[in-house]
Design a protein around this motif. Structure first.
Motif, PDB file in Angstrom:
ATOM      1  N   LYS A 111      42.799  41.183  37.174  1.00  0.00           N
ATOM      2  CA  LYS A 111      42.954  41.352  38.626  1.00  0.00           C
ATOM      3  C   LYS A 111      41.597  41.562  39.290  1.00  0.00           C
ATOM      4  CE  LYS A 111      46.549  43.777  39.467  1.00  0.00           C
ATOM      5  NZ  LYS A 111      47.485  44.898  39.713  1.00  0.00           N
ATOM      6  N   ARG A 112      40.748  42.352  38.657  1.00  0.00           N
ATOM      7  CA  ARG A 112      39.411  42.583  39.187  1.00  0.00           C
ATOM      8  C   ARG A 112      38.577  41.304  39.153  1.00  0.00           C
ATOM      9  NH1 ARG A 112      36.984  47.857  36.556  1.00  0.00           N
ATOM     10  NH2 ARG A 112      36.443  48.593  38.616  1.00  0.00           N
ATOM     11  N   ASP A 169      37.198  35.975  44.568  1.00  0.00           N
ATOM     12  CA  ASP A 169      37.463  35.865  46.003  1.00  0.00           C
ATOM     13  C   ASP A 169      36.280  36.356  46.829  1.00  0.00           C
ATOM     14  OD1 ASP A 169      39.931  34.832  45.389  1.00  0.00           O
ATOM     15  OD2 ASP A 169      41.013  36.721  45.727  1.00  0.00           O
ATOM     16  N   LEU A 223      39.554  39.294  42.124  1.00  0.00           N
ATOM     17  CA  LEU A 223      38.954  39.862  43.336  1.00  0.00           C
ATOM     18  C   LEU A 223      37.473  39.509  43.436  1.00  0.00           C
ATOM     19  CD1 LEU A 223      40.604  43.396  43.469  1.00  0.00           C
ATOM     20  CD2 LEU A 223      40.950  41.513  45.061  1.00  0.00           C
ATOM     21  N   SER A 224      36.785  39.546  42.313  1.00  0.00           N
ATOM     22  CA  SER A 224      35.370  39.182  42.307  1.00  0.00           C
ATOM     23  C   SER A 224      35.188  37.712  42.675  1.00  0.00           C
ATOM     24  CB  SER A 224      34.776  39.475  40.936  1.00  0.00           C
ATOM     25  OG  SER A 224      33.423  39.157  40.897  1.00  0.00           O
TER      26      SER A 224
END
Length: 91
Positions: free
Chosen positions: A58-59, A65, A62-63
């Motif tokens: 998930k991280r 994005d 996000l990175s």
């Protein structure tokens, strides 16, 4: 209040490049961590390791994005500098 000039987007242009470098380094470290945890999970399946992989994945998204938003802002800074250069302003 001073008008926005060509100086502001040109300063942001270099700052955004540094952000992109930081996001890329973070993305690569997350990817390496996921690879290591996946190897660990394939040898010894564990629910904690599986949860860690999901969290880091998930991280990682996000990175990615954040990198896309940095690219978009870099492009918009370039467009705004070009518009200031040719003298196209609103108002």
């Amino acid at each position: 209040m001073e008008d926005l000039g060509i100086i502001t987007p040109s300063l942001l242009f270099s700052a955004i490049s540094l952000f992109m470098l930081a996001y890329t380094n973070r993305f690569l470290s997350f990817a390496q961590l996921v690879r290591n945890l996946k190897d660990k999970f394939s040898q010894h399946p564990d629910s904690v390791t599986e949860a860690q992989i999901k969290n880091i994945r998930k991280r990682l998204y996000l990175s990615r994005d954040m990198q896309l938003f940095a690219i978009a802002s870099l492009f918009l800074c370039g467009v705004s500098m070009f518009l200031f250069f040719i003298g196209h302003t609103t108002g």
